[in-house]
Design a protein around this motif. Structure first.
Motif, mmCIF file in Angstrom:
data_model
loop_
_atom_site.group_PDB
_atom_site.id
_atom_site.type_symbol
_atom_site.label_atom_id
_atom_site.label_comp_id
_atom_site.label_asym_id
_atom_site.label_seq_id
_atom_site.Cartn_x
_atom_site.Cartn_y
_atom_site.Cartn_z
ATOM 1 N N LEU A 161 -3.165 87.533 76.434
ATOM 2 C CA LEU A 161 -1.866 88.202 76.562
ATOM 3 C C LEU A 161 -1.081 88.041 75.263
ATOM 4 N N PRO A 162 -0.248 89.038 74.947
ATOM 5 C CA PRO A 162 0.696 88.834 73.865
ATOM 6 C C PRO A 162 1.704 87.768 74.308
ATOM 7 N N PHE A 163 2.145 86.934 73.385
ATOM 8 C CA PHE A 163 3.028 85.838 73.830
ATOM 9 C C PHE A 163 4.044 85.450 72.762
ATOM 10 N N VAL A 164 5.071 84.723 73.243
ATOM 11 C CA VAL A 164 5.998 84.000 72.366
ATOM 12 C C VAL A 164 6.197 82.640 73.022
ATOM 13 N N ILE A 165 6.129 81.593 72.222
ATOM 14 C CA ILE A 165 6.380 80.238 72.735
ATOM 15 C C ILE A 165 7.632 79.705 72.051
ATOM 16 N N ALA A 166 8.589 79.234 72.865
ATOM 17 C CA ALA A 166 9.814 78.652 72.295
ATOM 18 C C ALA A 166 9.815 77.155 72.571
ATOM 19 N N ARG A 167 10.182 76.365 71.556
ATOM 20 C CA ARG A 167 10.157 74.908 71.700
ATOM 21 C C ARG A 167 11.519 74.301 71.375
ATOM 22 N N VAL A 235 8.044 79.317 68.237
ATOM 23 C CA VAL A 235 9.359 79.237 67.600
ATOM 24 C C VAL A 235 9.951 77.862 67.852
ATOM 25 N N GLU A 236 10.134 77.097 66.808
ATOM 26 C CA GLU A 236 10.659 75.735 66.935
ATOM 27 C C GLU A 236 12.180 75.781 67.075
ATOM 28 N N ALA A 237 12.751 74.628 67.482
ATOM 29 C CA ALA A 237 14.168 74.566 67.854
ATOM 30 C C ALA A 237 15.101 75.108 66.774
ATOM 31 N N ASP A 238 14.818 74.795 65.510
ATOM 32 C CA ASP A 238 15.743 75.212 64.446
ATOM 33 C C ASP A 238 15.839 76.734 64.340
ATOM 34 N N ALA A 239 14.767 77.445 64.716
ATOM 35 C CA ALA A 239 14.770 78.913 64.614
ATOM 36 C C ALA A 239 15.323 79.566 65.880
ATOM 37 N N LEU A 240 15.690 78.760 66.875
ATOM 38 C CA LEU A 240 16.222 79.334 68.120
ATOM 39 C C LEU A 240 17.736 79.489 68.054
ATOM 40 N N ARG A 241 18.369 78.871 67.043
ATOM 41 C CA ARG A 241 19.834 78.960 66.959
ATOM 42 C C ARG A 241 20.271 80.087 66.091
#
Ligand SMILES: NC(=O)c1ccc[n+]([C@@H]2O[C@H](COP(=O)([O-])OP(=O)(O)OC[C@H]3O[C@@H](n4cnc5c(N)ncnc54)[C@H](OP(=O)(O)O)[C@@H]3O)[C@@H](O)[C@H]2O)c1
Length: 241
Positions: A161-167, A235-241
């Motif tokens: 599946l295409p995906f995005v993972i956020a951490r 996507v790591e935490a710093d890129a989620l803001r």
């Protein structure tokens, strides 16, 4: 991403009743995305969620956490995006044990998310799977919480599946209705220490571990879910803001 995702997205949100999930439903509806909010059928707050999500224009789905039933639902809804935002806590697991039930990171965070992932695969809809993981996830960890997420991430990467993972790191804010005093104070102390670290030059470290509110995280998750360029990203935490 297939052209349909860009033009007519339909989102299925599992964990819609959580601190992050309810905001994801709101942001999706604000963005005009057709949204199905999943609520477990035995939720004691089912009527409240029906009213709340209904007022946002979301459909409410109460499919039980059963592999065949969930696969049939996803085959019917044909979502272009599936959000996996559910997870238990030690406190919830203790309360479940008092009722004679068993809940753990392995059974909920891994088990139910895998059930959802397998249902998404067999639905044939090829949805983009947006998985809310956590900062610090790594293979071979002995921490049960991180191990559940590492196993889901591995299965997702292998799923086709295409995906995005956020951490994200701590997901918290004054607006969380379930009291989590320890988590909240830990986040406040950590944020203060990280603010100092940033001033002393450790900006990347500070950005990686600083807390995020459910609203800010929901904005990021929906943005990533709809962004063709985010496909396959962790996507790591710093890129989620
Ligand atoms: N909080 C943090 O600091 C943090 C940090 C990084 C990652 N995360 C992860 O991000 C995800 C969402 O976090 P959150 O804080 O928004 O979660 P939350 O407010 O605790 O909500 C959890 C969601 O999971 C569902 N759930 C829990 N146990 C379940 C079970 N046995 N069966 C079915 N559904 C169940 C809940 O449904 P009900 O409302 O019906 O119980 C709710 O929708 C979780 O996986 C969490 O581990 C959290």
């Amino acid at each position: 991403m297939s052209p349909e995702v860009a033009s007519m997205p339909t989102a299925f949100v599992a964990g819609a009743t959580g601190y992050t999930g309810r905001e994801v439903v709101r942001v999706l509806r604000d963005s005009g995305v057709s949204t199905v909010a999943h609520v477990r059928p035995d939720s004691p707050r089912l009527a409240e969620w029906r009213a709340r999500f209904g007022a946002l224009g979301a459909e409410i789905d109460t499919t039980p956490w059963d592999a065949e039933a969930m696969a049939a639902t996803l085959a019917r809804v044909k979502p272009t995006i599936v959000f996996a935002l559910l997870g238990t806590t030690r406190r919830r697991a203790r309360k479940a044990a008092e009722r004679g039930a068993t809940e753990s990171y392995a059974s909920v965070d891994h088990g139910l998310t895998r059930l959802l992932l397998d249902a998404a695969v067999t639905s044939g809809a090829q949805p983009r799977f947006v998985y809310l993981s956590a900062a610090g996830v790594r293979e071979g960890t002995r921490n049960a919480y991180l191990d559940a997420r590492a196993r889901v991430e591995r299965a997702l990467r292998a799923s086709g599946l295409p995906f995005v993972i956020a951490r994200p790191s701590f997901v918290t804010g004054p607006d969380r209705d379930e009291p989590r005093p320890l988590e909240r104070s830990a986040a406040i102390v950590a944020d203060a220490a990280l603010g100092l670290a940033a001033r002393l030059g450790a900006r990347r470290l500070a950005a990686r571990w600083r807390s995020i509110t459910g609203t800010a995280l929901a904005d990021a998750l929906v943005r990533l879910a709809l962004d063709p360029a985010a496909e396959g990203r962790i996507v790591e935490a710093d890129a989620l803001r």
